[in-house]
Design a protein around this motif. Structure first.
Motif, PDB file in Angstrom:
ATOM      1  N   ILE A 216      42.817  63.871  40.203  1.00  9.26           N
ATOM      2  CA  ILE A 216      44.155  64.335  40.546  1.00  9.26           C
ATOM      3  C   ILE A 216      45.135  63.222  40.221  1.00  9.26           C
ATOM      4  O   ILE A 216      44.904  62.055  40.573  1.00  9.26           O
ATOM      5  CB  ILE A 216      44.249  64.699  42.039  1.00  9.26           C
ATOM      6  N   VAL A 217      46.201  63.574  39.527  1.00  9.69           N
ATOM      7  CA  VAL A 217      47.305  62.629  39.340  1.00  9.69           C
ATOM      8  C   VAL A 217      48.023  62.619  40.689  1.00  9.69           C
ATOM      9  O   VAL A 217      48.727  63.568  41.037  1.00  9.69           O
ATOM     10  CB  VAL A 217      48.260  63.060  38.205  1.00  9.69           C
TER      11      VAL A 217
ATOM     12  N   HIS B 183      43.988  67.296  37.364  1.00 13.64           N
ATOM     13  CA  HIS B 183      44.878  68.203  38.068  1.00 13.64           C
ATOM     14  C   HIS B 183      46.110  67.427  38.540  1.00 13.64           C
ATOM     15  O   HIS B 183      46.075  66.203  38.662  1.00 13.64           O
ATOM     16  CB  HIS B 183      44.180  68.801  39.294  1.00 13.64           C
ATOM     17  N   LEU B 184      47.165  68.159  38.849  1.00 15.81           N
ATOM     18  CA  LEU B 184      48.325  67.541  39.476  1.00 15.81           C
ATOM     19  C   LEU B 184      49.066  68.581  40.287  1.00 15.81           C
ATOM     20  O   LEU B 184      48.836  69.783  40.153  1.00 15.81           O
ATOM     21  CB  LEU B 184      49.245  66.872  38.444  1.00 15.81           C
ATOM     22  N   GLU B 185      49.932  68.113  41.144  1.00 16.03           N
ATOM     23  CA  GLU B 185      50.744  68.970  41.990  1.00 16.03           C
ATOM     24  C   GLU B 185      52.189  68.829  41.544  1.00 16.03           C
ATOM     25  O   GLU B 185      52.647  67.729  41.239  1.00 16.03           O
ATOM     26  CB  GLU B 185      50.586  68.522  43.443  1.00 16.03           C
TER      27      GLU B 185
ATOM     28  N   TYR C  31      54.969  68.401  32.218  1.00 15.38           N
ATOM     29  CA  TYR C  31      53.533  68.615  32.387  1.00 15.38           C
ATOM     30  C   TYR C  31      52.986  69.612  31.368  1.00 15.38           C
ATOM     31  O   TYR C  31      51.883  69.446  30.866  1.00 15.38           O
ATOM     32  CB  TYR C  31      53.211  69.045  33.817  1.00 15.38           C
ATOM     33  N   ARG C  32      53.760  70.620  31.043  1.00  9.71           N
ATOM     34  CA  ARG C  32      53.320  71.570  30.006  1.00  9.71           C
ATOM     35  C   ARG C  32      53.227  70.885  28.652  1.00  9.71           C
ATOM     36  O   ARG C  32      52.284  71.125  27.891  1.00  9.71           O
ATOM     37  CB  ARG C  32      54.267  72.768  29.960  1.00  9.71           C
TER      38      ARG C  32
ATOM     39  N   PHE D 117      49.135  70.375  30.512  1.00  8.87           N
ATOM     40  CA  PHE D 117      48.764  70.951  31.810  1.00  8.87           C
ATOM     41  C   PHE D 117      49.268  72.387  31.876  1.00  8.87           C
ATOM     42  O   PHE D 117      50.316  72.712  31.323  1.00  8.87           O
ATOM     43  CB  PHE D 117      49.376  70.141  32.959  1.00  8.87           C
ATOM     44  N   ALA D 118      48.503  73.249  32.541  1.00  8.54           N
ATOM     45  CA  ALA D 118      48.881  74.649  32.684  1.00  8.54           C
ATOM     46  C   ALA D 118      48.699  75.061  34.139  1.00  8.54           C
ATOM     47  O   ALA D 118      47.750  74.626  34.797  1.00  8.54           O
ATOM     48  CB  ALA D 118      48.010  75.525  31.783  1.00  8.54           C
ATOM     49  N   PRO D 119      49.590  75.915  34.638  1.00  9.57           N
ATOM     50  CA  PRO D 119      49.442  76.372  36.026  1.00  9.57           C
ATOM     51  C   PRO D 119      48.224  77.280  36.169  1.00  9.57           C
ATOM     52  O   PRO D 119      47.836  77.964  35.226  1.00  9.57           O
ATOM     53  CB  PRO D 119      50.732  77.151  36.297  1.00  9.57           C
ATOM     54  N   ARG D 120      47.654  77.246  37.330  1.00  6.66           N
ATOM     55  CA  ARG D 120      46.561  78.164  37.662  1.00  6.66           C
ATOM     56  C   ARG D 120      47.179  79.224  38.558  1.00  6.66           C
ATOM     57  O   ARG D 120      47.330  79.029  39.755  1.00  6.66           O
ATOM     58  CB  ARG D 120      45.428  77.415  38.354  1.00  6.66           C
TER      59      ARG D 120
END
Length: 149
Positions: free
Chosen positions: A81-82, A117-119, A131-132, A136-139
């Motif tokens: 996790i970032v 992963h990141l928040e 982030y995109r 990174f992609a949303p779940r």
């Protein structure tokens, strides 16, 4: 300006603690310097729980990334996790965070990392765009939840 990543060591504690304090002030995170330093220190000394990377020159970093390790059956092993990502305000908007996030998997892949992963705040359009761009992609079915102990 370079987004070179350098694995932080114990001698970088003062620099990272100062950057971290600036990040926490910006985000409204209330924490004492003592608590902050106590949370960072193990990550600089080879803890299996995570690492800190300096962004930019090690003797005068322009930011940092804190990575915390975990294990995921779903992703097939080691994940991360970032936990924190910070770039000094004066150098933002130059692609440094994107470059650092793109370099991060290369820095961690030799250790067998399967996923990062990141928040992110759903309303933070700039962060979502960053982030995109970094892959990174949303779940969509999932939401990050926490319980403080």
């Amino acid at each position: 300006m370079s987004a070179a990543l350098t694995l932080a060591k114990p001698e970088h504690l003062n620099s990272i603690a100062a950057l971290c304090a600036a990040f926490h002030a910006e985000e409204g995170i209330t924490q004492t310097d003592e608590t902050r330093r106590a949370a960072l220190e193990p990550l600089l000394g080879g803890s299996p729980y995570g690492v800190v990377y300096l962004i930019g020159p090690a003797r005068a970093p322009i930011g940092y990334i804190v990575i915390c390790f975990g294990w995921s059956v779903e992703f097939g092993g080691l994940d991360a996790i970032v936990d924190e990502l910070y770039i000094r305000p004066g150098v933002r908007g130059r692609g440094i965070a994107t470059e650092a996030l793109i370099a991060l998997p290369r820095a961690l892949s030799e250790g067998g990392l399967r996923a990062i992963h990141l928040e992110v705040d759903r309303d933070n359009a700039a962060a979502l765009k960053l982030y995109r761009r970094a892959g990174f992609a949303p779940r969509e079915k999932y939401m990050f939840m926490s319980r403080v102990l």
